[in-house]
Structures are given as structure tokens and as C-alpha cells.
Design a protein around this motif. Sequence first.
Motif, PDB file in Angstrom:
ATOM      1  N   ARG A 174     113.781  70.285  95.243  1.00  0.00           N
ATOM      2  CA  ARG A 174     114.617  70.682  94.112  1.00  0.00           C
ATOM      3  C   ARG A 174     114.765  69.526  93.127  1.00  0.00           C
ATOM      4  NH1 ARG A 174     119.881  73.771  96.671  1.00  0.00           N
ATOM      5  NH2 ARG A 174     118.862  75.752  97.180  1.00  0.00           N
ATOM      6  N   GLU A 178     118.047  79.262  88.934  1.00  0.00           N
ATOM      7  CA  GLU A 178     117.362  78.372  88.004  1.00  0.00           C
ATOM      8  C   GLU A 178     117.230  79.106  86.674  1.00  0.00           C
ATOM      9  OE1 GLU A 178     114.257  75.679  90.219  1.00  0.00           O
ATOM     10  OE2 GLU A 178     114.132  77.706  91.027  1.00  0.00           O
ATOM     11  N   TYR A 217     121.526  80.157  94.653  1.00  0.00           N
ATOM     12  CA  TYR A 217     120.920  79.082  93.871  1.00  0.00           C
ATOM     13  C   TYR A 217     120.127  79.720  92.730  1.00  0.00           C
ATOM     14  CZ  TYR A 217     118.624  74.671  92.788  1.00  0.00           C
ATOM     15  OH  TYR A 217     118.191  73.528  92.148  1.00  0.00           O
ATOM     16  N   ASP A 230     120.260  74.264  86.687  1.00  0.00           N
ATOM     17  CA  ASP A 230     120.301  74.937  87.972  1.00  0.00           C
ATOM     18  C   ASP A 230     121.767  75.134  88.339  1.00  0.00           C
ATOM     19  OD1 ASP A 230     117.603  74.560  87.851  1.00  0.00           O
ATOM     20  OD2 ASP A 230     117.467  73.245  89.605  1.00  0.00           O
ATOM     21  N   GLU A 288     124.441  76.294  91.473  1.00  0.00           N
ATOM     22  CA  GLU A 288     124.713  76.615  92.876  1.00  0.00           C
ATOM     23  C   GLU A 288     126.103  77.233  92.968  1.00  0.00           C
ATOM     24  OE1 GLU A 288     123.401  73.213  95.641  1.00  0.00           O
ATOM     25  OE2 GLU A 288     123.522  72.302  93.655  1.00  0.00           O
TER      26      GLU A 288
END
Length: 280
Positions: A56, A260, A258, A20, A22
Motif C-alpha cells: 500500500r 482508493e 479500504y 486512500d 480506511e
Amino acid sequence: MKQENYMRERRTHCGQEYQDVEVFPMSDRERKPIRARKEALSSPAQKDLNDRNSKRYFRQLVKTNFGAGDLAVDPTFVQEPESYEEAMRQLRNYIRRLRRARVKAGLEPLKYVAVIERGVRSKRLHIHMIINGGLPEEQVKGLWKLGLIRTDALHPEYFEDGLNCKAAYMAGDTEDKRRHSDQRPKGCRRWIQSNNLAKPWRGRPNDSRYSPRQMEKLAKLPEDCEAVRTFWAKQYPQWHIYSIEKLFNPETARTSWYLEMRRKEMEQWKKRTKPRSSRR
């Protein structure tokens, strides 16, 4: 002195297959020293059940520890437990039986995550679990004595987001579940887990990869438009990005991202033939 702004990229690694990312704005005042090269994430056990970070973390925990060959297990109750605590007691008894069966079979210790929830429509308590594979599915079913139980062998290679959808469902992070309040006691942790699970971890953040001006331009575009998808795909060419979320903070008027993603060379989700469901 003029305050300088930064865009920080922070990666969370979920095993070798998932990560992931950010990307969020920071100022000189907010900027903290970059930590050591590797930092294991702590479980947000004390956070509110509806907190975004808690959900998350649960998804990251599932993606880090489980994969093809493991089992999704969904036990139900013929006789409704009198309370959430009674349902939890029965779940822990079931976990003990699974552990003993694995020891007897000479398998590695049980790994699991489990959630007790009340059905959105039925309002009945039931359980969702993921456990590591090894035991025959019929034996896993036979160890549950209190009602019907469904098992499914996990086939994450056949789905674009791997295990993310299953983990999101268990965490209650779906549109249908978000519309209904869960009736667990207040302050109760959303899930239980075995102590032998590996933790997702973070490497050193990067404060120089993206510029504030670059991200300001991107923030003006819808998160699901082709230009946004193309931009992020070029940044991470070895990864398939299956989720892009743009987050706007009205208090600071700043936008963060964000993402994924799943490593491309491990993906087999484009196969045309999907496996038969193991539901019985």
C-alpha cells in the motif's frame, strides 16, 4: 462501565490527486489520542515483502510523486547477473548516469522508484523503474549498456485508477505475481527510491462520521455490489472511487473497509482517444 465502540475514518493523501480512505472499528480500550493535524507516513522498510501495508505504501508513494510526462523504464539484461546483489550494483550505476545526464542538461534532480525482480515465467532478473521526465527517451535508453530497455511516457489521465495499476504491478501486488515467490534475499527491501520523494501524509482521523450499526449493515453486502458502490460514492462526491476492499478479521469478527480514489476534477480518463504507446 459499558465499553463503547467507534468507527474511525482515516485518510491518506497522495499529493492533490489521490487519496486512500480506511474505515475500521475501534473500542474505548483501543482508541488512541488523535494526533496533530498532519502526519507524514514513515516507510515500512522493515516489514515483510509480502506485507499488505508495504505494498500500500509503495502505491501511495508512486501516486504522490509521479504523473503525466514522467517515464516508466524497464531495463533487462542480455547476460544474466550472477546474483541479486550484482543486479543492484548495475542498477545503481545506471542511476548515477541518469543523475549526471540531468545535471548536464540543467534539469531538476532525478526522482525515481525502482524494483528488481525475477520473471514469473522466464525466471530472469529484470528491472522496473519510474523516473521523472525531462530527458529524451532515446537518451534514457542509451545510458543503459547491458541489454534491451523499454520506455513508456506515463499517461495516467487516460486510466480510471491513474498510476495505481502500474504501482501495484511493480510492488508484485497482482494475482499472477502473488502466486509465485520472488527470489530476492530474505529481509531485502522490495524497492529502492531517491531521497527527494515527497511522502504521503495523513490528516486527523474522524471518529464520528460513521456509526458501528451503519457499518454492520454495509458489511453484510458484497463489496462489489451496486448498493455498496452507491453508498461510498455518496460519502465522497468529489472523488471517483476506483477500488473498494472489504477486510474481515476472523480473530475479532470485525470488518473494515479500504477505498482508493482519485479527485474528479483532475480526471481525464474518460477521453475516447488514447495516446500511442511510446514503446520501441
